[in-house]
Write a protein that holds these residues in place. Structure first.
Motif, PDB file in Angstrom:
ATOM      1  N   LEU A  42      66.645  23.607  52.310  1.00  0.00           N
ATOM      2  CA  LEU A  42      66.481  25.015  51.961  1.00  0.00           C
ATOM      3  C   LEU A  42      65.610  25.750  52.976  1.00  0.00           C
ATOM      4  CD1 LEU A  42      66.048  24.920  48.079  1.00  0.00           C
ATOM      5  CD2 LEU A  42      67.820  26.117  49.358  1.00  0.00           C
ATOM      6  N   LEU A  43      64.582  25.074  53.474  1.00  0.00           N
ATOM      7  CA  LEU A  43      63.719  25.691  54.473  1.00  0.00           C
ATOM      8  C   LEU A  43      64.512  26.027  55.732  1.00  0.00           C
ATOM      9  CD1 LEU A  43      60.924  26.604  55.333  1.00  0.00           C
ATOM     10  CD2 LEU A  43      60.448  24.263  56.092  1.00  0.00           C
ATOM     11  N   ALA A  44      65.387  25.115  56.117  1.00  0.00           N
ATOM     12  CA  ALA A  44      66.242  25.374  57.286  1.00  0.00           C
ATOM     13  C   ALA A  44      67.167  26.559  57.004  1.00  0.00           C
ATOM     14  CB  ALA A  44      67.050  24.122  57.629  1.00  0.00           C
ATOM     15  N   ASP A  45      67.724  26.602  55.780  1.00  0.00           N
ATOM     16  CA  ASP A  45      68.621  27.693  55.401  1.00  0.00           C
ATOM     17  C   ASP A  45      67.880  29.022  55.354  1.00  0.00           C
ATOM     18  OD1 ASP A  45      71.157  28.762  54.344  1.00  0.00           O
ATOM     19  OD2 ASP A  45      70.043  29.007  52.478  1.00  0.00           O
ATOM     20  N   VAL A  46      66.675  29.010  54.752  1.00  0.00           N
ATOM     21  CA  VAL A  46      65.873  30.232  54.659  1.00  0.00           C
ATOM     22  C   VAL A  46      65.476  30.721  56.061  1.00  0.00           C
ATOM     23  CG1 VAL A  46      63.619  31.136  53.941  1.00  0.00           C
ATOM     24  CG2 VAL A  46      64.999  29.808  52.348  1.00  0.00           C
ATOM     25  N   THR A  47      65.102  29.790  56.914  1.00  0.00           N
ATOM     26  CA  THR A  47      64.719  30.148  58.281  1.00  0.00           C
ATOM     27  C   THR A  47      65.891  30.786  59.026  1.00  0.00           C
ATOM     28  OG1 THR A  47      63.129  28.317  58.322  1.00  0.00           O
ATOM     29  CG2 THR A  47      63.777  29.261  60.436  1.00  0.00           C
ATOM     30  N   GLU A  48      67.066  30.231  58.837  1.00  0.00           N
ATOM     31  CA  GLU A  48      68.260  30.780  59.493  1.00  0.00           C
ATOM     32  C   GLU A  48      68.580  32.182  58.976  1.00  0.00           C
ATOM     33  OE1 GLU A  48      73.037  29.696  59.954  1.00  0.00           O
ATOM     34  OE2 GLU A  48      71.621  28.198  59.204  1.00  0.00           O
ATOM     35  N   LYS A  49      68.481  32.357  57.648  1.00  0.00           N
ATOM     36  CA  LYS A  49      68.769  33.670  57.075  1.00  0.00           C
ATOM     37  C   LYS A  49      67.675  34.679  57.421  1.00  0.00           C
ATOM     38  CE  LYS A  49      71.700  32.038  53.320  1.00  0.00           C
ATOM     39  NZ  LYS A  49      71.852  31.787  51.877  1.00  0.00           N
ATOM     40  N   ALA A  50      66.437  34.203  57.554  1.00  0.00           N
ATOM     41  CA  ALA A  50      65.345  35.088  57.979  1.00  0.00           C
ATOM     42  C   ALA A  50      65.599  35.603  59.391  1.00  0.00           C
ATOM     43  CB  ALA A  50      64.010  34.347  57.915  1.00  0.00           C
ATOM     44  N   GLY A  55      56.170  36.817  61.391  1.00  0.00           N
ATOM     45  CA  GLY A  55      55.069  36.115  60.731  1.00  0.00           C
ATOM     46  C   GLY A  55      55.595  35.027  59.814  1.00  0.00           C
ATOM     47  N   LYS A  56      54.823  34.670  58.829  1.00  0.00           N
ATOM     48  CA  LYS A  56      55.243  33.623  57.899  1.00  0.00           C
ATOM     49  C   LYS A  56      56.317  34.155  56.958  1.00  0.00           C
ATOM     50  CE  LYS A  56      51.667  34.492  54.401  1.00  0.00           C
ATOM     51  NZ  LYS A  56      50.565  33.896  53.634  1.00  0.00           N
ATOM     52  N   LEU A  57      57.053  33.254  56.368  1.00  0.00           N
ATOM     53  CA  LEU A  57      58.131  33.622  55.456  1.00  0.00           C
ATOM     54  C   LEU A  57      57.565  34.165  54.148  1.00  0.00           C
ATOM     55  CD1 LEU A  57      60.435  30.512  55.990  1.00  0.00           C
ATOM     56  CD2 LEU A  57      60.825  32.814  56.888  1.00  0.00           C
ATOM     57  N   THR A  58      58.053  35.331  53.733  1.00  0.00           N
ATOM     58  CA  THR A  58      57.700  35.923  52.442  1.00  0.00           C
ATOM     59  C   THR A  58      58.990  36.358  51.765  1.00  0.00           C
ATOM     60  OG1 THR A  58      57.519  38.227  53.190  1.00  0.00           O
ATOM     61  CG2 THR A  58      55.584  36.821  53.495  1.00  0.00           C
ATOM     62  N   ILE A  59      58.865  36.938  50.589  1.00  0.00           N
ATOM     63  CA  ILE A  59      60.048  37.377  49.846  1.00  0.00           C
ATOM     64  C   ILE A  59      60.790  38.466  50.606  1.00  0.00           C
ATOM     65  CG2 ILE A  59      58.809  39.126  48.529  1.00  0.00           C
ATOM     66  CD1 ILE A  59      61.687  36.889  47.255  1.00  0.00           C
ATOM     67  N   GLN A  60      60.116  39.163  51.516  1.00  0.00           N
ATOM     68  CA  GLN A  60      60.755  40.224  52.297  1.00  0.00           C
ATOM     69  C   GLN A  60      61.237  39.751  53.667  1.00  0.00           C
ATOM     70  OE1 GLN A  60      61.488  43.091  50.981  1.00  0.00           O
ATOM     71  NE2 GLN A  60      60.361  42.651  49.091  1.00  0.00           N
ATOM     72  N   GLY A  61      61.130  38.467  53.912  1.00  0.00           N
ATOM     73  CA  GLY A  61      61.537  37.959  55.219  1.00  0.00           C
ATOM     74  C   GLY A  61      60.321  37.515  56.012  1.00  0.00           C
ATOM     75  N   ARG A  62      60.507  37.423  57.305  1.00  0.00           N
ATOM     76  CA  ARG A  62      59.367  37.016  58.140  1.00  0.00           C
ATOM     77  C   ARG A  62      58.852  38.169  58.984  1.00  0.00           C
ATOM     78  NH1 ARG A  62      62.215  33.325  62.929  1.00  0.00           N
ATOM     79  NH2 ARG A  62      63.497  34.983  63.841  1.00  0.00           N
TER      80      ARG A  62
END
Length: 549
Positions: free
Chosen positions: A348-356, A395-402
């Motif tokens: 999921l972290l990889a997926d979230v990073t890609e979508k971010a 920056g770091k990942l948040t609910i609004q993106g990075r």
């Protein structure tokens, strides 16, 4: 759009009924006449915070009702979700404010929560007041503005869905690890119980046996003494009984009753001899063993210490030991489940990073187009040299993106872009905010825009440009504007004057729809103050004719 607004007992407004069209409306009046009260009334039906101080003095409540027609599809859908009937694509929103505190909201006459009013209101009206300029000064709002302009929420929605999944997995993993840690701590406690009680190796009934053994061991000398003396005493008694038997045997032939007593005495003699022999045997088998006494005492002390340590009696001590053995076998570490969740979290972290990254790329493209559109609007608003730059930071990942976004402006040619708060004046803020509202209005579908004193710090040609821009926006949206400037007032399709006067020792504010001549008088007043000259009146008339033709 907002078709009608009815206000009753709101501050100095006793009663007012105002009709609106799909057009550009302005509200003017002297400072303190009650223009802000009108905006408060609209905000009230939109679910904003209200105060009991708004209720007209001497009245039990204030009431504001707004009729909205030609509702957009987004509102129709929301109403269906709320199970609110909507006929002919119109609704009424009502807010009653009680003088004793509290308020009641209604939709189409039926009671509704304030949050319902607010949720619907966000889709019907967008209000921009002087305080909204703080949005420009506070970078926390800049990302929201950029996303509103972008309009395509697919990237953000897809990212947030994955991010929430990641959060859920992370929370579950944290919970499992916390539980595992607790289990480990519990396991250590149980192992200690098993080790310490097991080393003691208590037996059922052992405590009572020890107590009896100690009593016997500690009293062995006394026991020997009394056993021996008792045996000796019985021996002496034997002699007395034998003497009695001999004496009675001598009269047996002359006293026949002795035939019955003698056998009984002989039986007693045999019994006493047996008892004396048993007592002597017991005395011989009782020994005084100091080492054994010491061992018994040590064992008894160890059991007593264990009872104190575990706060229990001897039987519970055995129970604790048995339970610890049973419970420790039931403690599972769930290591397999934790490993599976760790793997899922990594995916999921990889997926979230890609979508971010995809969201960031989209925002970067949006930022470029946003800067261009704002520059076009600012040029029209007489700020041709102002350049707005969107600075996008990772920056770091948040609910609004990075991403975090900061709007920077260069007010003059050749100047390095800087944060708006450091270089923008009040008039510049008003025009920049209007430019942002203009470009965002092209993307959203909110039918009514309200501008509360958008002209702060503006005059002359710049004010005229603001009026033109507001009129341009009103071609596709309903626009309401509170203004102090004649350059803006002459642009409006409809002009209301808010006037305050005293009536029977009470201050009353009224809202008047001005005709052409009334507008000439009001615009001339704005230009030159009370009692305008003929020249001022003529200038007002010519200005009004020019922009109304």
């Amino acid at each position: 759009m907002l078709e009608e607004l009815y206000i009753e007992n709101l501050a100095v407004i006793e009663k007012a009924c105002i009709s609106f069209k799909q057009a550009f409306h302005v509200f003017t009046g002297e400072t303190g006449a009650g223009k802000s009260i009108l905006i408060h009334g609209i905000q009230a039906v939109l679910g904003q915070r209200v105060s009991k101080d708004w209720v007209r003095t001497g009245c039990k409540y204030a009431s504001i009702t707004a009729l909205f027609t030609n509702l957009p599809d987004s509102v129709i859908y929301l109403l269906s979700e709320m199970h609110v009937a909507c006929e002919e694509r119109q609704i009424t929103l009502t807010r009653e404010i009680r003088a004793d505190g509290g308020s009641i909201g209604r939709i189409n006459g039926k009671t509704a929560t304030v949050s319902n009013l607010k949720e619907i209101g966000l889709l019907l009206i967008s209000i921009h007041g002087q305080h909204d300029n703080q949005i420009l000064l506070n970078p926390e709002y800049h990302l929201q503005v950029l996303d509103e302009f972008g309009g395509n929420s697919e990237f953000l929605i897809a990212y947030q869905e994955s991010f929430r999944n990641l959060q859920n997995i992370a929370r579950e993993l944290k919970k499992l690890k916390s539980e595992q840690q607790k289990r480990q701590q519990k396991k250590l406690i149980l192992q200690k119980q098993i080790q310490e009680i097991g080393a003691l190796n208590p037996k059922i009934g052992e405590e009572e046996e020890l107590e009896n053994a100690l009593i016997q061991a500690e009293n062995s000398e006394r026991i020997i003494y009394h056993l021996s003396n008792s045996a000796n005493a019985l021996d002496n008694e034997n002699n007395n009984i034998q003497n009695a038997i001999q004496l009675l045997q001598e009269i047996e032939d002359v006293y026949p009753d002795m035939q019955e007593i003698l056998p009984r005495l002989q039986a007693c003699l045999i019994e006493l001899q047996d008892i004396a022999e048993d007592l002597q045997n017991q005395a011989e088998h009782v020994s005084i063993d100091e080492m054994k006494i010491s061992q018994l005492r040590q064992r008894y002390s160890a059991i007593s210490q264990a009872k104190k340590q575990f706060f229990c009696d001897f039987d519970e001590l055995l129970h604790i030991y048995d339970n610890a053995i049973a419970e420790i076998n039931c403690l599972e570490e769930n290591s397999d489940k934790i490993a599976a969740l760790e793997s899922k979290k990594a995916e999921l972290l990889a997926d979230v990073t890609e979508k971010a990254k995809a969201l960031s790329d989209y925002r970067e493209q949006t930022g470029k187009f946003f800067s261009q559109r704002v520059a076009e609007e600012l040029k029209f608003l007489d700020m041709p040299n102002v350049i707005l730059t969107v600075q996008q930071l990772k920056g770091k990942l948040t609910i609004q993106g990075r991403d975090s976004v900061i709007f920077l402006i260069s007010a003059n040619k050749g100047e390095t872009p800087k944060p708006i708060s450091k270089i923008a004046s009040g008039g510049e803020l008003s025009r920049i905010m209007l430019a942002l509202k203009s470009v965002i209005a092209d993307r959203d579908k909110i039918p009514t825009l309200i501008f509360d004193e958008i002209d702060t710090g503006v005059s002359g040609k710049a004010a005229q440009k603001i009026g033109v821009k507001l009129r341009e926006i009103s071609r596709n949206r309903q626009v309401l504007c509170v203004t102090h400037l004649s350059q803006i007032a002459v642009m409006a399709n409809t002009h209301y004057m808010i006037e305050k006067h005293d009536e029977q020792d009470r201050t009353i504010t009224q809202v008047h729809l001005l005709d052409f001549d009334g507008r000439v008088q009001e615009i001339a007043r704005i230009m030159g103050g009370e009692n305008p000259s003929k020249l001022m009146l003529e200038n007002a008339r010519e200005e009004l004719k020019f922009f109304q033709e």
